[in-house]
Design a protein around this motif. Sequence first.
Motif, PDB file in Angstrom:
ATOM      1  N   VAL A  15       0.827  -1.209   0.000  1.00 23.44           N
ATOM      2  CA  VAL A  15       0.000   0.000   0.000  1.00 23.44           C
ATOM      3  C   VAL A  15       0.868   1.269   0.000  1.00 23.44           C
ATOM      4  CG1 VAL A  15      -0.305   0.282   2.500  1.00 23.44           C
ATOM      5  CG2 VAL A  15      -2.128   0.974   0.954  1.00 23.44           C
ATOM      6  N   TYR A  16       2.111   1.187   0.459  1.00 20.02           N
ATOM      7  CA  TYR A  16       2.983   2.366   0.425  1.00 20.02           C
ATOM      8  C   TYR A  16       3.268   2.773  -1.017  1.00 20.02           C
ATOM      9  CZ  TYR A  16       4.028   1.816   5.420  1.00 20.02           C
ATOM     10  OH  TYR A  16       3.952   1.727   6.781  1.00 20.02           O
ATOM     11  N   HIS A  52      11.345   9.845  -0.030  1.00 20.70           N
ATOM     12  CA  HIS A  52      10.371  10.197   1.007  1.00 20.70           C
ATOM     13  C   HIS A  52       9.552   9.021   1.517  1.00 20.70           C
ATOM     14  CE1 HIS A  52      10.995  14.513   0.842  1.00 20.70           C
ATOM     15  NE2 HIS A  52      11.011  14.421  -0.464  1.00 20.70           N
ATOM     16  N   ILE A  53       9.529   7.908   0.787  1.00 22.74           N
ATOM     17  CA  ILE A  53       8.749   6.763   1.261  1.00 22.74           C
ATOM     18  C   ILE A  53       9.645   5.549   1.500  1.00 22.74           C
ATOM     19  CG2 ILE A  53       6.924   5.116   0.687  1.00 22.74           C
ATOM     20  CD1 ILE A  53       5.354   7.300  -0.509  1.00 22.74           C
ATOM     21  N   PRO A  69      12.698   6.128   4.370  1.00 23.96           N
ATOM     22  CA  PRO A  69      12.231   6.154   5.763  1.00 23.96           C
ATOM     23  C   PRO A  69      11.531   4.862   6.177  1.00 23.96           C
ATOM     24  CG  PRO A  69      11.086   7.827   4.428  1.00 23.96           C
ATOM     25  CD  PRO A  69      12.158   7.245   3.581  1.00 23.96           C
ATOM     26  N   ALA A  70      10.852   4.208   5.212  1.00 26.39           N
ATOM     27  CA  ALA A  70      10.127   2.989   5.572  1.00 26.39           C
ATOM     28  C   ALA A  70      11.088   1.868   5.944  1.00 26.39           C
ATOM     29  CB  ALA A  70       9.226   2.541   4.417  1.00 26.39           C
ATOM     30  N   HIS A  93       9.243   4.546  16.010  1.00 23.67           N
ATOM     31  CA  HIS A  93       8.333   5.562  16.521  1.00 23.67           C
ATOM     32  C   HIS A  93       7.473   5.005  17.623  1.00 23.67           C
ATOM     33  CE1 HIS A  93       9.802   8.334  13.676  1.00 23.67           C
ATOM     34  NE2 HIS A  93       9.830   7.341  12.812  1.00 23.67           N
TER      35      HIS A  93
END
Lengths: 242, 282
Positions: free
Chosen positions: A143-144, A161-162, A165-166, A241
């Motif tokens: 889904v990313y 950007h995806i 970081p993922a 996180h």
Amino acid sequence: MRLLPNVILLLVLLALWESLHLAVGPSAMASPWATAARLASLLAQADTWRHIGATASAFAWSLLLACVGGVALGMLLGLNAMAGNVAEPILMNLYALPKVTLYPLVLLCFGLGLGSKVAFGVMHGLIPILLFTMNALRHLPPVYMRSARSLRLAPWQTAWHILLPAIAGEVLAGIRLGFALTLLGVLIGEMFASQKGLGYLAMTAMGAGDIATLLAIALLLTCFAVTGNALLLRVGRHLEHP
Amino acid sequence: MSRALPLSDLVRMQAARRPEPVHVELAQVTRRFTHPATGEPFQALGPIDLALVKGEFFSIVGPSGCGKSTLLDLLSGLGKPSSGRVLFEGKPVNGVPEGVGVVFQENAAFPWLCVRDNIAFGLRRAGVEAAEVQRRVDYALGFMGLRDFAKAYPAQLSGGMRQRVCIARTLVTQPRLILLDEPFGALDQQTRLLMGDELLKLWRETGATVLLITHALDEAAMLSGRVGVMSTRPGLFIDFVDTGWPADRDSRVVSTPRFGEITARLWEKLRVETLKIMGGAH
């Protein structure tokens, strides 16, 4: 109070070290105290710092190349399912190979000195970083990518950007492993056909039967490796996180 | 059809809808896939003809595996049809067009960004000016009831809250067509009803055309102006139901007799299709 278990561990290790020293004698195992004293006197000599500098620059180059190469290749192979499937078993076998048997070839290819040390360090560290990166991408929730396309992102935006970081947490775990292995590779490289570096210094001490110096170098490297590992762990925890 | 609703409302709705231009159009659209195990090609979808009127709330229900999600992929430009044409605002769809927003069933909130940054993500990548990003994100935070969670990370939120974040992320791009692929599939029943109300609010507020894919008949019956029922593979439309709800409807319509009638009609069609899949056509 988080320090307490570490202090206890340290004391247990020192006690074990001391008892081993008492059991086998000073000609096979220097005491912790004698080792620390030798390390202090070594660090007071300018010559030691020359060796530390040689190892440090070889290690820094190796780690940099292993990280950049491992992440870049891992991203390529992770995004291309076919290439990844082909490459994975090859990489696994390369990784399982006892690389030290190839060191004469590395010496012939890269010559005596910094080049072959760095190459040997990269040979050790690159593959785990590559494999961690590749697997992180393969297990990325689909889904990313769909979100990236639905938000009409350019390919570089998706990567920066995806994707990065993922997978940052897993890449860092790979780098932690790569850190230890790259150091190992560089030191092994210095032990043969080298005139500089901590590996060379340790080898010379071993030849001279200077056990205290050998252990002092081992202690210094242990402190460095443990600190590096702890720092990378801390960065990793920061990336996770709440 | 009009028993439960005053005739005047129904007439007003139909009259309001009819002159609106066609916003999205599928003409003779099919999609074929190759079976991953046998390598045999099979038709997953179509041929399908469908026209969505600008500003309508259209839902698709169908048995699992009927190609609902494939259809949404074709509409959003995430997938290409094997034959036929897909038009958005008169232009052929090729890649995700500007003005189309997609909300997925899976949790698509990025765990490394806080709620505010998640919502702002698409705008920032599109190079929208910072002040404008701030303005739109603030509005979306308020609209979706996320204001107190702006600094929270997705892992700290419930499933419903996370889906609000994803809807808000789409909302701020100001889409004229919103495609939702079972967005509430992973939520519990009460949360789904409330999220349905949010969605209706969003629809009224933006005036966007909404296409909702769902497996929940009650959701389709409660939210939509029109529901399309799809058959088992290859997916085809076997029924269209006009619900006749007024534009200011909310989840309380579930207590009306008309809601029961609509749901019953949807189930009547869908029951046959579902039984086919289960291999026991009675």
